[in-house]
Design a protein around this motif. Structure first.
Motif, PDB file in Angstrom:
ATOM      1  N   TYR A  51     -21.696 -42.955 -19.482  1.00  0.00           N
ATOM      2  CA  TYR A  51     -20.346 -42.383 -19.610  1.00  0.00           C
ATOM      3  C   TYR A  51     -19.502 -43.187 -20.604  1.00  0.00           C
ATOM      4  O   TYR A  51     -18.806 -42.609 -21.459  1.00  0.00           O
ATOM      5  CB  TYR A  51     -19.653 -42.359 -18.251  1.00  0.00           C
ATOM      6  N   ARG A  52     -19.572 -44.501 -20.507  1.00  0.00           N
ATOM      7  CA  ARG A  52     -18.797 -45.332 -21.433  1.00  0.00           C
ATOM      8  C   ARG A  52     -19.253 -45.121 -22.881  1.00  0.00           C
ATOM      9  O   ARG A  52     -18.440 -45.102 -23.803  1.00  0.00           O
ATOM     10  CB  ARG A  52     -18.917 -46.802 -21.036  1.00  0.00           C
ATOM     11  N   LYS A  53     -20.551 -44.948 -23.067  1.00  0.00           N
ATOM     12  CA  LYS A  53     -21.092 -44.753 -24.405  1.00  0.00           C
ATOM     13  C   LYS A  53     -20.586 -43.452 -25.027  1.00  0.00           C
ATOM     14  O   LYS A  53     -20.301 -43.397 -26.233  1.00  0.00           O
ATOM     15  CB  LYS A  53     -22.618 -44.757 -24.340  1.00  0.00           C
ATOM     16  N   PHE A  54     -20.461 -42.406 -24.208  1.00  0.00           N
ATOM     17  CA  PHE A  54     -20.057 -41.092 -24.729  1.00  0.00           C
ATOM     18  C   PHE A  54     -18.678 -40.681 -24.220  1.00  0.00           C
ATOM     19  O   PHE A  54     -18.365 -39.500 -24.145  1.00  0.00           O
ATOM     20  CB  PHE A  54     -21.090 -40.039 -24.328  1.00  0.00           C
ATOM     21  N   LYS A  55     -17.848 -41.652 -23.884  1.00  0.00           N
ATOM     22  CA  LYS A  55     -16.557 -41.373 -23.255  1.00  0.00           C
ATOM     23  C   LYS A  55     -15.684 -40.444 -24.104  1.00  0.00           C
ATOM     24  O   LYS A  55     -15.088 -39.500 -23.580  1.00  0.00           O
ATOM     25  CB  LYS A  55     -15.803 -42.674 -22.989  1.00  0.00           C
ATOM     26  N   TYR A  56     -15.616 -40.700 -25.395  1.00  0.00           N
ATOM     27  CA  TYR A  56     -14.744 -39.865 -26.233  1.00  0.00           C
ATOM     28  C   TYR A  56     -15.209 -38.415 -26.228  1.00  0.00           C
ATOM     29  O   TYR A  56     -14.401 -37.488 -26.084  1.00  0.00           O
ATOM     30  CB  TYR A  56     -14.722 -40.398 -27.669  1.00  0.00           C
ATOM     31  N   LEU A  57     -16.504 -38.199 -26.370  1.00  0.00           N
ATOM     32  CA  LEU A  57     -17.052 -36.834 -26.349  1.00  0.00           C
ATOM     33  C   LEU A  57     -16.783 -36.151 -25.019  1.00  0.00           C
ATOM     34  O   LEU A  57     -16.334 -34.997 -24.974  1.00  0.00           O
ATOM     35  CB  LEU A  57     -18.559 -36.883 -26.615  1.00  0.00           C
ATOM     36  N   ILE A  58     -17.043 -36.854 -23.921  1.00  0.00           N
ATOM     37  CA  ILE A  58     -16.882 -36.273 -22.584  1.00  0.00           C
ATOM     38  C   ILE A  58     -15.426 -35.924 -22.318  1.00  0.00           C
ATOM     39  O   ILE A  58     -15.105 -34.823 -21.853  1.00  0.00           O
ATOM     40  CB  ILE A  58     -17.420 -37.243 -21.523  1.00  0.00           C
ATOM     41  N   ASP A  59     -14.528 -36.845 -22.614  1.00  0.00           N
ATOM     42  CA  ASP A  59     -13.115 -36.634 -22.293  1.00  0.00           C
ATOM     43  C   ASP A  59     -12.467 -35.580 -23.176  1.00  0.00           C
ATOM     44  O   ASP A  59     -11.531 -34.894 -22.755  1.00  0.00           O
ATOM     45  CB  ASP A  59     -12.341 -37.950 -22.432  1.00  0.00           C
ATOM     46  N   SER A  60     -12.956 -35.425 -24.389  1.00  0.00           N
ATOM     47  CA  SER A  60     -12.296 -34.515 -25.334  1.00  0.00           C
ATOM     48  C   SER A  60     -12.906 -33.125 -25.396  1.00  0.00           C
ATOM     49  O   SER A  60     -12.208 -32.158 -25.718  1.00  0.00           O
ATOM     50  CB  SER A  60     -12.311 -35.130 -26.741  1.00  0.00           C
ATOM     51  N   GLU A  61     -14.208 -33.006 -25.035  1.00  0.00           N
ATOM     52  CA  GLU A  61     -14.865 -31.716 -25.275  1.00  0.00           C
ATOM     53  C   GLU A  61     -15.623 -31.131 -24.087  1.00  0.00           C
ATOM     54  O   GLU A  61     -16.016 -29.959 -24.144  1.00  0.00           O
ATOM     55  CB  GLU A  61     -15.861 -31.856 -26.445  1.00  0.00           C
ATOM     56  N   LEU A  62     -15.818 -31.901 -23.019  1.00  0.00           N
ATOM     57  CA  LEU A  62     -16.712 -31.440 -21.959  1.00  0.00           C
ATOM     58  C   LEU A  62     -16.048 -31.399 -20.596  1.00  0.00           C
ATOM     59  O   LEU A  62     -15.192 -32.229 -20.274  1.00  0.00           O
ATOM     60  CB  LEU A  62     -17.942 -32.359 -21.869  1.00  0.00           C
ATOM     61  N   ASN A  63     -16.462 -30.406 -19.824  1.00  0.00           N
ATOM     62  CA  ASN A  63     -16.212 -30.403 -18.378  1.00  0.00           C
ATOM     63  C   ASN A  63     -17.456 -31.041 -17.771  1.00  0.00           C
ATOM     64  O   ASN A  63     -18.487 -30.385 -17.637  1.00  0.00           O
ATOM     65  CB  ASN A  63     -16.012 -28.972 -17.892  1.00  0.00           C
ATOM     66  N   TYR A  64     -17.341 -32.308 -17.387  1.00  0.00           N
ATOM     67  CA  TYR A  64     -18.532 -33.135 -17.148  1.00  0.00           C
ATOM     68  C   TYR A  64     -18.495 -33.762 -15.757  1.00  0.00           C
ATOM     69  O   TYR A  64     -17.483 -34.320 -15.336  1.00  0.00           O
ATOM     70  CB  TYR A  64     -18.582 -34.222 -18.213  1.00  0.00           C
TER      71      TYR A  64
END
Length: 439
Positions: free
Chosen positions: A418-431
């Motif tokens: 999650y930390r590695k892909f935090k920007y992607l997850i927070d900005s583009e995904l319902n995760y």
């Protein structure tokens, strides 16, 4: 309390009607009644038709004083403001014995009779999970209820637009009789949405019933049809093509292991329907129908499949190998599949590579929900591909099954991912990704 809001100099006295109605909208029936006593203006707000367009009445099998009062209050308000009613939902919560069904039948007879006389705006009716084939329904009570409901549907046939009798579990004659009530006045029905999933009793070959085909031929403007796969046949698809192709947008089809699903439906029938109904999307929901040969008989390449849900419900069977389904069957829908839900007890086979390849192949896949035995590295690989724009997923919901009761190591790895892909997850995904011991 004041007799007239005009004497009240606070801002509440000058609240616009639209704001007052909005406040009343969020109050329950008891609080609305109390608020209506404040003044004449608030009393008038209580009678705003917009407050009473949607109602839900719940009949509880396990009675208590509070539940009895709640039911009585709900019935009273529906009858009092029935002329405004547009959407009515009837719920049965844990029906337990014949006394309950008898009381339910009598109460519904009075309610439907009243609404049949005063409810000129009702467009949607939902009465789900009646389970009329249960032992708690005596034959006479069951027959009376069906007769009362048929009479009401006949009265509402010209205005009703939505009907859900999901889970009714009726015979062919009873079920077709109820549906025919919607067309008995004009010989045609223009209802746009019907939900008859689990409508007929188990083990009935509805797909071969001439009576059912005659009934469905009376619906001429279906937009959404929800049904069980034991109703699907070449004849039904031809009927939909002839009478509802101009309007049909969605077919929701449930296939349960206990329902008959061995009938042969030709790809040509599906192709003809898809050609005549260009807006059509088909959503499949499979419950414990997991064998590849069974799925291959149903999931034909000619079907415009938008969504597939496959659930094994924690059952595990070595014969339920998912690999050929993921590699040979689902990829046929690479250009139409938008939503995939898998709930599998796949402890006997790992599917990381096959599932990832399916996701990358499916060019329109937006929604992924998976409960299965997967490695944590699958999530990292999936997010890496998403970051590189090799797939277009917007929703990722994963529950990783583990055979061990302790998942601290896997949980730490997921936090690192999650930390590695935090920007992607927070900005583009319902995760949402969690571990779940399945011991």
């Amino acid at each position: 309390m004041h007799d007239d809001c005009g004497r009240e100099q606070s801002s509440w006295a000058h609240l616009p009607d639209v704001c007052l109605r909005h406040i009343f909208h969020w109050l329950d029936d008891r609080d609305r009644s109390r608020a209506a006593l404040v003044c004449k203006k608030w009393s008038w707000a209580m009678y705003s038709g917009s407050l009473w367009r949607r109602r839900t009445i719940t009949f509880y099998g396990r009675q208590s004083k509070a539940r009895t009062l709640k039911l009585q209050s709900a019935l009273w308000y529906v009858k009092k403001f029935g002329k405004y009613l547009e959407h009515l939902e009837i719920k049965l919560s844990n029906p337990s014995n014949t006394a309950f069904t008898r009381k339910f039948q009598v109460t519904m007879r009075g309610l439907l009779s009243h609404l049949g006389k005063c409810s000129s705006h009702l467009v949607a009716l939902s009465i789900e999970y009646l389970e009329l084939d249960g032992l708690i329904w005596k034959n006479t009570i069951r027959a009376r209820f069906i007769k009362n409901l048929a009479t009401f549907l006949k009265r509402m046939s010209k205005q009703l637009d939505y009907l859900s009798l999901k889970g009714a579990r009726v015979t062919l004659e009873e079920g077709c009789g109820l549906l025919n009530s919607l067309s008995c006045v004009t010989s045609k029905s223009f209802v746009s949405e019907i939900n008859i999933e689990d409508y007929f009793s188990l083990h009935l070959p509805v797909y071969s019933s001439t009576l059912f085909h005659q009934t469905m031929s009376k619906f001429h403007s279906l937009v959404i049809l929800t049904l069980s796969y034991n109703c699907v046949s070449d004849e039904l698809l031809d009927i939909l093509q002839e009478h509802s192709a101009h309007s049909l947008c969605t077919l929701n089809i449930k296939c349960h292991i206990r329902d008959l699903h061995g009938q042969v439906v030709s790809g040509m029938s599906w192709a003809n329907l898809a050609m005549r109904a260009p807006k059509l999307n088909v959503n499949f929901f499979f419950e414990r129908v997991m064998k590849h040969d069974h799925l291959a008989r149903i999931l034909l390449v000619e079907i415009p499949v938008q969504s597939i849900s496959l659930r094994s419900c924690y059952f595990s069977n070595p014969d339920w190998t998912m690999r050929p389904t993921l590699t040979n069957l689902f990829p046929a829908y690479w250009c139409v599949l938008q939503k995939l839900t898998l709930k599998l007890n796949n402890g006997h086979e790992l599917l990381d590579d096959e599932l990832l390849q399916l996701i990358l192949t499916s060019k329109r896949l937006l929604f992924l929900k998976v409960w299965a035995f997967l490695s944590v590295t699958f999530i990292e690989r999936l997010l890496q591909n998403r970051a590189e724009r090799k797939c277009i997923l917007t929703t990722i919901k994963v529950r990783i099954y583990t055979a061990q009761p302790e998942c601290s190591e896997e949980d730490q790895l997921l936090r690192n991912i999650y930390r590695k892909f935090k920007y992607l997850i927070d900005s583009e995904l319902n995760y949402s990704v969690i571990t779940h011991p399945l011991v």
